[in-house]
Design an enzyme around this catalytic site. Structure first.
Site, PDB file in Angstrom:
ATOM      1  N   CYS A 110       0.876  -1.495  -0.388  1.00  0.00           N
ATOM      2  CA  CYS A 110      -0.262   0.565   0.465  1.00  0.00           C
ATOM      3  C   CYS A 110       0.934   0.867   0.027  1.00  0.00           C
ATOM      4  O   CYS A 110       1.501   1.369   0.767  1.00  0.00           O
ATOM      5  CB  CYS A 110      -0.687   0.108   1.101  1.00  0.00           C
ATOM      6  SG  CYS A 110      -2.384   1.383   0.981  1.00  0.00           S
TER       7      CYS A 110
ATOM      8  N   CYS B 236      -4.606   6.028  -4.311  1.00  0.00           N
ATOM      9  CA  CYS B 236      -4.495   4.632  -3.639  1.00  0.00           C
ATOM     10  C   CYS B 236      -2.714   4.851  -4.651  1.00  0.00           C
ATOM     11  O   CYS B 236      -2.576   4.667  -5.093  1.00  0.00           O
ATOM     12  CB  CYS B 236      -5.228   4.027  -4.770  1.00  0.00           C
ATOM     13  SG  CYS B 236      -4.442   1.957  -4.506  1.00  0.00           S
TER      14      CYS B 236
END
Length: 274
Positions: free
Chosen positions: A82, A212
């Site tokens: 991430c 993201c």
């Protein structure tokens, strides 16, 4: 007491759980409860701040790398990587006085990442993005051509002229389960205009998010490829703000902010029942 912090990177938000010695029983149900925006704290995911040698199940520690980002999606599932989470994790280590200087090597399930802190901006060397097969994503019966991009986790980045604000991403876009047997993050990105693109993303195990980090890298790689280029620095407008990605022949680097919002303690009864 179970302590927590709350932070975000371009409004991709996380609950951080300081657990340096790996003592928390962090079940999928507890992760899902923490991330629930009505019965918990609300977040797109959970970052457990743990020393790599205390992780337990996971990749073997690498010499000289103390900290590991144990990242969980909002549904409790484990994810490999991430990009926004790495930056928020580094910001927490800075806050806690555990950041050695301005540079850190951080363990993740997608590999070790080098993080650099420079004031409001944090940069992460995301490693090379591997371009895979072409495929399609579908939204409301409409097919969008895309390309598979691996940034430590799987993405399908679709460059399109369709107005992104009109896409219904309240349900997961359709994808080829043979190509992505464990699910996929799907990006919809505008064609490169100058050195800027716009992106929306649906994350597996979460839903549409305001940003993201890995998806931003995948989107830039796909947009450059669509424009006949392999390298460049591109600014990405996501719903939660602006990020910047540099792609060259050997690696990709994600640049952006990371903000800590709050610190506190979970009640014992809530944690026990979650």
């Amino acid at each position: 007491m179970v302590r927590f912090s709350k932070g975000h990177g371009t409004e991709n938000d996380f609950v951080l759980l300081p657990d340096p010695d790996g003592e928390l029983d962090l079940t999928p149900a507890r992760v899902a409860a923490l991330c629930d925006r009505r019965r918990g704290l609300g977040a797109d995911g959970v970052l457990r701040v743990v020393r790599w040698d205390a992780l337990g199940d996971g990749p073997a520690p690498e010499p000289g790398v103390e900290w590991f980002m144990d990242y969980r999606n909002a549904d409790g599932s484990i994810a490999e990587m991430c990009g926004n989470g790495v930056r928020v994790y580094a910001r927490y280590l800075e806050h806690a006085g555990r950041l050695p200087g301005t540079e850190l090597r951080l363990g993740t399930r997608g590999g070790v990442r080098t993080v650099r802190v420079a004031g409001d901006e944090i940069s992460v060397d995301m490693g090379p993005a591997a371009v895979g097969e072409e495929s399609t994503a579908s939204v409301d019966g409409q097919a969008f051509a895309g390309v598979a991009v691996d940034v430590g986790n799987p993405h399908l980045a679709c460059v399109t002229d369709v107005a992104l604000e009109g896409l219904d991403l309240t349900i997961p876009p359709g994808h080829d389960p043979a190509l992505f047997p464990h699910g996929v993050n799907v990006e919809f990105v505008s064609p490169l205009e100058g050195d800027k693109v716009t992106m929306r993303v649906h994350e597996r195990g979460v839903g549409e998010t305001r940003s993201c980090g890995t998806g931003t890298v995948a989107a830039v790689v796909a947009a450059l490829r669509h424009a006949g280029r392999d390298t460049g620095t591109v600014t990405v407008q996501v719903p939660g703000g602006l990020l910047r990605v540099t792609a060259d022949a050997g690696t990709t680097v994600l640049h952006g902010p990371a903000v800590l919002v709050a610190h506190g303690e979970l009640t014992r009864s809530w944690w026990a029942q979650a």
